[in-house]
Enzyme design. Structure first.
Site, PDB file in Angstrom:
ATOM      1  N   SER A  37      36.521 120.142  69.685  1.00  0.00           N
ATOM      2  CA  SER A  37      36.867 118.720  69.751  1.00  0.00           C
ATOM      3  C   SER A  37      38.371 118.469  69.799  1.00  0.00           C
ATOM      4  O   SER A  37      38.796 117.368  70.168  1.00  0.00           O
ATOM      5  CB  SER A  37      36.273 117.978  68.545  1.00  0.00           C
ATOM      6  OG  SER A  37      36.716 118.551  67.330  1.00  0.00           O
ATOM      7  N   ASP A 338      41.520 110.646  62.430  1.00  0.00           N
ATOM      8  CA  ASP A 338      40.246 110.267  61.808  1.00  0.00           C
ATOM      9  C   ASP A 338      39.834 111.168  60.654  1.00  0.00           C
ATOM     10  O   ASP A 338      38.677 111.178  60.258  1.00  0.00           O
ATOM     11  CB  ASP A 338      39.137 110.242  62.869  1.00  0.00           C
ATOM     12  CG  ASP A 338      38.928 111.597  63.547  1.00  0.00           C
ATOM     13  OD1 ASP A 338      39.579 112.581  63.121  1.00  0.00           O
ATOM     14  OD2 ASP A 338      38.140 111.668  64.508  1.00  0.00           O
ATOM     15  N   HIS A 341      40.790 115.109  63.216  1.00  0.00           N
ATOM     16  CA  HIS A 341      41.548 115.236  64.459  1.00  0.00           C
ATOM     17  C   HIS A 341      42.911 114.567  64.343  1.00  0.00           C
ATOM     18  O   HIS A 341      43.162 113.823  63.391  1.00  0.00           O
ATOM     19  CB  HIS A 341      40.735 114.653  65.616  1.00  0.00           C
ATOM     20  CG  HIS A 341      39.354 115.206  65.704  1.00  0.00           C
ATOM     21  ND1 HIS A 341      38.255 114.546  65.182  1.00  0.00           N
ATOM     22  CD2 HIS A 341      38.887 116.380  66.209  1.00  0.00           C
ATOM     23  CE1 HIS A 341      37.169 115.275  65.374  1.00  0.00           C
ATOM     24  NE2 HIS A 341      37.521 116.398  65.981  1.00  0.00           N
TER      25      HIS A 341
END
Length: 376
Positions: A37, A338, A341
């Protein structure tokens, strides 16, 4: 004097990117990316279709794009800044296209939640797999696309000499998943040789496909992430770095992985002397920020911009994009977007460290004549 120094530093960083973009375009005309991610720019979102995922909604993407793009950030990620450095357009996610024409400058195969190791590996250790696309799947996608590209009119054997392969970050989820499943650091440490072996075999597989230049990043300091700081809070003050506030045992574990990765890449350089294998030190670039956040313009290095509750603004019950979560007014003051990340502002600084050679070893190519390879 401090403010003048900061302004000067920022001007130099901007100039570095400008010079790179004007001198290095002939080096790489394509980029192929792999990872999780930290690098996903839309593959997860494309794979789930109409199903809900917070990354498909604002505030994700709010800073640069003004809309969600599938990137797990408020804006651009490292792969975007690398592409910009070589005057390439943003590299599209693989699942957004159907033919070679959809990928004129490469493709990004990174998938959020991806692990280096297979689901069966985790099952054999009693860990329920998360079911995300693994590194094996991403390589399979790449081979399918490469086969199609090689059939196009005008395809040349020089094609691979002009491709930059970005292999990672990958491996973080191989440790994240079991640690959040309650496994100890000592147990997770036993996974490291297998993770590194898989990364090494993947690099060798790409080389067998013709790869000439590979950038292989290490793993970020997880002990500085709000999700880890929240989940693994300790009453023992000795567990925390007095300068940064990060959790020392977690970062020491990542340092262990990164040191082993660096040694593995050195072995591969010996095996493949005609291939450029670059170690991207995400960890050192990030720790430079955590060690001196104000110097780089960050006011809240350990607090999530988008989240809720607690000293680190992260709660598993109200993650970014879910009800009750809130978003900060200025993400550029935060390192974490968040809780897991990174913000565009932090990604940009880390990317600059790669592109100017400060945190890439050997330095990432910026001069064609020095880095062209024979198309064997």
């Amino acid at each position: 004097m401090a403010s003048r120094s900061l302004v000067f530093s920022l001007h130099i960083s901007t100039l570095t990117l400008f010079i790179l973009s004007k001198t290095a375009t002939c080096c790489f005309t394509h980029i192929f990316g792999f990872g999780d991610s930290m690098s996903d720019n839309g593959n997860l979102l494309k794979s789930i279709g109409d199903r809900f995922h917070p990354v498909g909604y604002l505030p994700y993407g709010e800073t640069y794009f003004g809309r969600p793009t599938g990137r797990f950030s408020d804006g651009r990620i490292i792969l975007d800044f690398v592409a910009e450095g070589y005057e390439l357009p943003f590299i599209p996610p693989y699942l957004s296209g159907t033919s070679p024409e959809d990928f004129p400058h490469g493709a990004n195969f990174a998938f959020a939640g991806a692990t280096a190791l297979s689901d069966s590996y985790f099952e054999s250790r009693g860990i329920v797999p998360y079911g995300f696309y693994t590194l094996d799947t991403q390589i399979h996608w790449f081979k399918n696309l490469l086969a199609s590209i090689s059939e196009q009119p005008g395809y040349s054997s020089d094609y691979m000499s002009n491709v930059l392969f970005v292999v990672g970050e990958i491996g973080g989820n191989d440790y994240n998943h079991p640690m959040f499943d309650g496994r100890t650091l000592d147990e997770v440490r036993t996974f490291v040789p297998d993770v590194l072996s898989k990364i090494s075999l993947t690099i060798q597989e790409l080389i067998s496909c013709g790869a000439k230049t590979l950038l292989v990043p290490n793993i970020f300091p997880i002990g500085c992430n709000p999700i880890y700081l929240t989940t693994f809070q300790s009453k023992n003050r000795e567990d925390y770095d007095s300068k940064t506030g990060c959790i020392k045992p977690l970062n020491e574990f990542i340092e262990y992985h990164n040191a082993k990765l660096s040694k593995e890449l050195e072995k591969l350089r010996q095996l493949y002397p005609n291939v450029t294998i670059i170690y991207g030190d995400y960890y050192a670039a990030a720790m430079k920020i955590f060690s001196n956040p104000e110097e780089f313009g960050f006011s809240y290095p350990l607090v999530a911009c988008c989240g809720s509750e607690g000293p680190y603004n992260y709660s598993s019950l109200a993650k970014c994009g879910y009800p009750r979560s809130t978003v900060c007014s200025d993400p550029s003051k935060y390192v974490s977007w968040d809780g897991l990340h990174v913000t565009e502002a932090a990604y940009k600084l880390i990317a600059q460290g790669l592109l100017d050679g400060t945190h890439s070893s050997p330095p990432i190519p910026t001069n064609c004549s020095n880095f062209m390879h024979d198309s064997a």
